[in-house]
Design a protein around this motif. Structure first.
Motif, mmCIF file in Angstrom:
data_model
loop_
_atom_site.group_PDB
_atom_site.id
_atom_site.type_symbol
_atom_site.label_atom_id
_atom_site.label_comp_id
_atom_site.label_asym_id
_atom_site.label_seq_id
_atom_site.Cartn_x
_atom_site.Cartn_y
_atom_site.Cartn_z
ATOM 1 N N MET A 109 41.221 9.085 19.350
ATOM 2 C CA MET A 109 41.134 10.478 19.473
ATOM 3 C C MET A 109 40.486 11.022 18.131
ATOM 4 O O MET A 109 40.813 10.670 16.988
ATOM 5 C CB MET A 109 42.677 10.859 19.623
ATOM 6 N N ASP A 110 39.746 12.004 18.417
ATOM 7 C CA ASP A 110 38.978 12.900 17.524
ATOM 8 C C ASP A 110 39.336 14.150 17.549
ATOM 9 O O ASP A 110 38.977 14.683 18.509
ATOM 10 C CB ASP A 110 37.475 12.525 17.488
ATOM 11 N N ALA A 111 40.088 14.702 16.524
ATOM 12 C CA ALA A 111 40.643 15.970 16.868
ATOM 13 C C ALA A 111 40.837 16.749 15.560
ATOM 14 O O ALA A 111 41.034 16.126 14.398
ATOM 15 C CB ALA A 111 41.881 15.992 17.395
ATOM 16 N N SER A 112 40.867 18.024 15.558
ATOM 17 C CA SER A 112 40.813 18.905 14.455
ATOM 18 C C SER A 112 41.806 19.853 14.462
ATOM 19 O O SER A 112 41.917 20.693 13.559
ATOM 20 C CB SER A 112 39.546 19.430 13.873
ATOM 21 N N PHE A 113 42.699 19.673 15.361
ATOM 22 C CA PHE A 113 44.115 20.290 15.596
ATOM 23 C C PHE A 113 44.934 19.906 14.237
ATOM 24 O O PHE A 113 45.079 18.926 13.975
ATOM 25 C CB PHE A 113 44.877 20.151 16.776
ATOM 26 N N ILE A 114 45.593 21.047 13.458
ATOM 27 C CA ILE A 114 46.372 20.644 12.285
ATOM 28 C C ILE A 114 47.755 21.490 12.313
ATOM 29 O O ILE A 114 47.659 22.440 12.981
ATOM 30 C CB ILE A 114 45.619 21.126 11.079
ATOM 31 N N GLU A 115 48.523 21.031 12.073
ATOM 32 C CA GLU A 115 49.964 21.576 11.838
ATOM 33 C C GLU A 115 49.966 22.647 10.447
ATOM 34 O O GLU A 115 49.423 22.221 9.421
ATOM 35 C CB GLU A 115 51.009 20.711 11.629
ATOM 36 N N ILE A 116 50.383 23.889 10.862
ATOM 37 C CA ILE A 116 50.585 24.745 9.832
ATOM 38 C C ILE A 116 51.878 24.569 9.181
ATOM 39 O O ILE A 116 52.735 25.204 9.918
ATOM 40 C CB ILE A 116 50.228 26.153 10.318
ATOM 41 N N THR A 117 52.127 24.348 7.897
ATOM 42 C CA THR A 117 53.261 24.147 7.234
ATOM 43 C C THR A 117 53.830 25.081 6.381
ATOM 44 O O THR A 117 54.802 25.180 5.833
ATOM 45 C CB THR A 117 53.410 22.648 6.708
ATOM 46 N N ASN A 118 52.639 25.827 5.913
ATOM 47 C CA ASN A 118 52.800 26.896 5.000
ATOM 48 C C ASN A 118 53.414 28.346 5.480
ATOM 49 O O ASN A 118 52.513 28.819 6.373
ATOM 50 C CB ASN A 118 51.609 27.227 4.076
ATOM 51 N N SER A 119 54.527 28.683 5.283
ATOM 52 C CA SER A 119 55.181 29.781 6.008
ATOM 53 C C SER A 119 54.561 31.144 5.606
ATOM 54 O O SER A 119 54.551 32.140 6.416
ATOM 55 C CB SER A 119 56.625 29.773 6.160
ATOM 56 N N ASP A 120 53.738 31.106 4.646
ATOM 57 C CA ASP A 120 52.919 32.412 4.183
ATOM 58 C C ASP A 120 51.688 32.381 4.796
ATOM 59 O O ASP A 120 51.126 33.574 4.848
ATOM 60 C CB ASP A 120 52.846 32.254 2.628
ATOM 61 N N LYS A 142 29.844 6.441 22.099
ATOM 62 C CA LYS A 142 30.139 5.613 20.875
ATOM 63 C C LYS A 142 29.806 6.343 19.655
ATOM 64 O O LYS A 142 28.860 7.013 19.715
ATOM 65 C CB LYS A 142 29.563 4.267 20.901
ATOM 66 N N ASP A 143 30.401 6.276 18.637
ATOM 67 C CA ASP A 143 30.110 6.494 17.200
ATOM 68 C C ASP A 143 28.859 5.931 16.927
ATOM 69 O O ASP A 143 28.215 5.027 17.484
ATOM 70 C CB ASP A 143 30.975 6.319 16.051
ATOM 71 N N LYS A 144 28.190 6.334 15.868
ATOM 72 C CA LYS A 144 26.704 5.903 15.345
ATOM 73 C C LYS A 144 26.587 4.493 15.133
ATOM 74 O O LYS A 144 25.613 3.589 15.402
ATOM 75 C CB LYS A 144 26.210 6.723 14.254
ATOM 76 N N ASP A 145 27.832 3.887 14.735
ATOM 77 C CA ASP A 145 27.756 2.260 14.303
ATOM 78 C C ASP A 145 28.083 1.622 15.610
ATOM 79 O O ASP A 145 28.376 0.345 15.605
ATOM 80 C CB ASP A 145 28.869 2.057 13.317
ATOM 81 N N GLU A 146 28.421 2.344 16.955
ATOM 82 C CA GLU A 146 29.069 1.682 17.880
ATOM 83 C C GLU A 146 30.146 0.844 17.925
ATOM 84 O O GLU A 146 30.456 -0.053 18.767
ATOM 85 C CB GLU A 146 27.685 0.943 18.913
ATOM 86 N N ALA A 147 31.007 1.200 17.070
ATOM 87 C CA ALA A 147 32.472 0.393 16.590
ATOM 88 C C ALA A 147 33.168 1.069 17.495
ATOM 89 O O ALA A 147 34.456 0.389 17.764
ATOM 90 C CB ALA A 147 32.422 0.535 15.131
ATOM 91 N N ILE A 148 33.308 2.354 17.493
ATOM 92 C CA ILE A 148 34.267 3.238 18.240
ATOM 93 C C ILE A 148 33.812 3.646 19.528
ATOM 94 O O ILE A 148 32.948 4.469 19.405
ATOM 95 C CB ILE A 148 35.361 4.105 17.200
ATOM 96 N N GLU A 149 34.808 3.771 20.785
ATOM 97 C CA GLU A 149 34.402 4.379 21.994
ATOM 98 C C GLU A 149 35.372 5.542 22.205
ATOM 99 O O GLU A 149 36.447 5.267 21.713
ATOM 100 C CB GLU A 149 34.232 3.268 22.976
ATOM 101 N N PHE A 150 34.743 6.652 22.504
ATOM 102 C CA PHE A 150 35.654 7.650 22.831
ATOM 103 C C PHE A 150 35.626 7.957 24.384
ATOM 104 O O PHE A 150 34.395 8.079 25.028
ATOM 105 C CB PHE A 150 35.123 8.925 21.915
ATOM 106 N N TYR A 151 36.706 8.142 24.997
ATOM 107 C CA TYR A 151 36.612 8.261 26.435
ATOM 108 C C TYR A 151 38.245 8.945 26.690
ATOM 109 O O TYR A 151 38.991 8.636 26.210
ATOM 110 C CB TYR A 151 36.612 7.170 27.056
ATOM 111 N N PHE A 155 28.860 16.721 23.848
ATOM 112 C CA PHE A 155 30.373 16.332 24.214
ATOM 113 C C PHE A 155 31.260 17.118 23.406
ATOM 114 O O PHE A 155 31.439 17.223 22.179
ATOM 115 C CB PHE A 155 30.313 14.923 24.055
ATOM 116 N N TYR A 156 32.425 17.311 24.166
ATOM 117 C CA TYR A 156 33.775 17.736 23.437
ATOM 118 C C TYR A 156 34.790 16.934 23.939
ATOM 119 O O TYR A 156 34.969 16.317 25.214
ATOM 120 C CB TYR A 156 33.681 19.161 23.478
ATOM 121 N N VAL A 157 35.969 16.824 23.287
ATOM 122 C CA VAL A 157 37.237 16.371 23.516
ATOM 123 C C VAL A 157 38.042 17.471 24.174
ATOM 124 O O VAL A 157 37.974 18.599 23.565
ATOM 125 C CB VAL A 157 38.021 15.818 22.201
ATOM 126 N N LYS A 158 38.721 17.261 25.331
ATOM 127 C CA LYS A 158 39.601 18.278 26.086
ATOM 128 C C LYS A 158 40.723 18.551 25.235
ATOM 129 O O LYS A 158 41.424 17.727 24.641
ATOM 130 C CB LYS A 158 39.885 17.750 27.251
#
Length: 139
Positions: free
Chosen positions: A1-12, A66-75, A123-126
């Motif tokens: 999984m390639d994602a940029s969702f993050i948890e917000i832990t700072n209540s401020d 695949k990533d540029k090194d063709e080592a990881i496949e995203f699907y 391409f995008y990740v759903k």
């Protein structure tokens, strides 16, 4: 999984769904936390650091890349015809429904490549795949 969702832990910290207003942009509004998935032929928008806002049609919902090194496949990846460049990765992909003036969360931009015919494809990740894999929700 390639994602940029993050948890917000700072209540401020107060998160925002405000559409990024890049220099020269006339776009305004908020991205809905509601997630939608679309099929081939539907137009989606992407906001990235390099190319800013671009849009294009979905041409596949089952791409394997695949990533540029063709080592990881995203699907499965969703393939689109919007313009993108290096630096756009991690940008929000959203749909716009004019009848309700709503911008739905669709995914996160991953990258681009040339297809067998030499055409540039992006391409995008759903968003639902990210949500389910990481057990996260949109705020």
């Amino acid at each position: 999984m390639d994602a940029s969702f993050i948890e917000i832990t700072n209540s401020d910290y107060e998160g925002s769904n405000q559409l990024y207003k890049y220099p020269g942009s006339t776009a305004s509004g908020e991205i809905s936390p509601d997630i939608k998935e679309y099929g081939v032929g539907f137009t989606v928008n992407k906001i990235g650091q390099t190319t800013q806002r671009t849009w294009g049609e979905i041409y596949t919902t089952t791409a394997r890349i695949k990533d540029k090194d063709e080592a990881i496949e995203f699907y499965p990846m969703t393939g689109t015809r919007y313009n993108s460049a290096g630096g756009d990765s991690g940008g929000i992909v959203y749909s716009y429904v004019s009848s309700t003036d709503t911008r739905y969360t669709v995914g996160i931009h991953k990258g681009s490549m040339l297809d067998a015919s030499g055409n540039k494809c992006s391409f995008y990740v759903k968003a639902n795949d990210i949500k389910n894999a990481l057990n996260v929700t949109r705020y």
